[in-house]
Scaffold this motif. Sequence first.
Motif, short mmCIF file in Angstrom:
data_model
loop_
_atom_site.label_atom_id
_atom_site.label_comp_id
_atom_site.label_asym_id
_atom_site.label_seq_id
_atom_site.Cartn_x
_atom_site.Cartn_y
_atom_site.Cartn_z
N SER A 12 74.88 -56.95 21.17
CA SER A 12 76.06 -56.55 21.93
C SER A 12 77.36 -57.14 21.41
CB SER A 12 75.88 -56.92 23.40
OG SER A 12 75.67 -58.30 23.53
N ASP A 13 77.38 -58.43 21.13
CA ASP A 13 78.60 -59.12 20.73
C ASP A 13 78.52 -59.52 19.27
OD1 ASP A 13 80.76 -60.79 20.34
OD2 ASP A 13 80.46 -61.93 22.18
N PRO A 14 79.37 -58.96 18.41
CA PRO A 14 79.29 -59.29 16.98
C PRO A 14 79.55 -60.77 16.70
CG PRO A 14 81.24 -57.95 17.46
CD PRO A 14 80.42 -58.01 18.71
N ASP A 15 80.23 -61.48 17.61
CA ASP A 15 80.49 -62.90 17.42
C ASP A 15 79.36 -63.76 17.99
OD1 ASP A 15 82.95 -62.43 16.18
OD2 ASP A 15 83.94 -62.24 18.14
N GLY A 16 78.37 -63.14 18.61
CA GLY A 16 77.22 -63.88 19.11
C GLY A 16 77.42 -64.56 20.45
N GLY A 17 78.54 -64.32 21.13
CA GLY A 17 78.79 -64.94 22.42
C GLY A 17 77.94 -64.32 23.51
N VAL A 18 77.32 -65.17 24.30
CA VAL A 18 76.46 -64.66 25.37
C VAL A 18 76.78 -65.30 26.71
CG1 VAL A 18 74.57 -64.13 23.77
CG2 VAL A 18 74.64 -66.36 24.90
N SER A 19 77.83 -66.10 26.78
CA SER A 19 78.11 -66.87 27.99
C SER A 19 78.28 -66.00 29.23
CB SER A 19 79.37 -67.72 27.80
OG SER A 19 79.15 -68.69 26.81
N GLU A 20 79.01 -64.92 29.14
CA GLU A 20 79.22 -64.07 30.32
C GLU A 20 77.92 -63.45 30.80
OE1 GLU A 20 82.43 -61.27 30.15
OE2 GLU A 20 83.71 -62.70 29.10
N ALA A 21 77.09 -63.00 29.89
CA ALA A 21 75.81 -62.40 30.26
C ALA A 21 74.90 -63.43 30.91
CB ALA A 21 75.14 -61.79 29.03
N VAL A 22 74.84 -64.61 30.32
CA VAL A 22 73.99 -65.66 30.88
C VAL A 22 74.53 -66.10 32.24
CG1 VAL A 22 73.15 -68.01 30.53
CG2 VAL A 22 73.14 -66.39 28.63
N ALA A 23 75.84 -66.14 32.39
CA ALA A 23 76.43 -66.50 33.68
C ALA A 23 76.01 -65.50 34.76
CB ALA A 23 77.95 -66.57 33.57
N ASP A 24 75.95 -64.22 34.42
CA ASP A 24 75.50 -63.21 35.38
C ASP A 24 74.06 -63.49 35.81
OD1 ASP A 24 77.94 -61.95 35.36
OD2 ASP A 24 77.28 -60.27 34.09
N ALA A 25 73.22 -63.89 34.86
CA ALA A 25 71.81 -64.19 35.18
C ALA A 25 71.71 -65.44 36.05
CB ALA A 25 71.01 -64.38 33.89
N VAL A 26 72.44 -66.48 35.69
CA VAL A 26 72.37 -67.73 36.46
C VAL A 26 72.92 -67.53 37.86
CG1 VAL A 26 73.25 -70.10 36.57
CG2 VAL A 26 72.37 -69.19 34.41
#
Length: 101
Positions: A12-26
Motif C-alpha cells: 500500500s505505501d511505497p515508503d513502507g509506513g504502516v503506523s496509521e494502519a496499525v493504529a486502526d488495529a490497536v
Amino acid sequence: MIVAFSVAPSGSDPDGGVSEAVADAVRIVRESGLPNRTDSMFTTLEGEWDEVMDVVKRATEAVGRHGNRVSLVLKADIRPGRTGEMQGKLDRLEAALDQQP
C-alpha cells in the motif's frame, strides 16, 4: 487464552509506513475491553476463544482497508479455565529471576 499478534498492510505505501494502519488495529483491540498490551512487535490480548478471534479478525479487516494485502502473525497460549495469565506469567518469571543468585 492469550493471543499475541502482529498485523500490517503490504502493497500500500511505497515508503513502507504502516503506523496509521496499525493504529486502526490497536484502536479496535483497546476498544474491545479485553486485557491487552501493545509493544513494538506484537499486540497481546486475553479472553475466550470467540471474543479474542473476533477482535483479531476485526483488527485485520481494519488494516486491510489500508492496502490490498495483509500480513498476520499470530501465536496463542490456550489454557482453558485460566484467566489473568498475561500478568500471571510475568509474575512467575520475575519470581524465578528473584530466586536465582
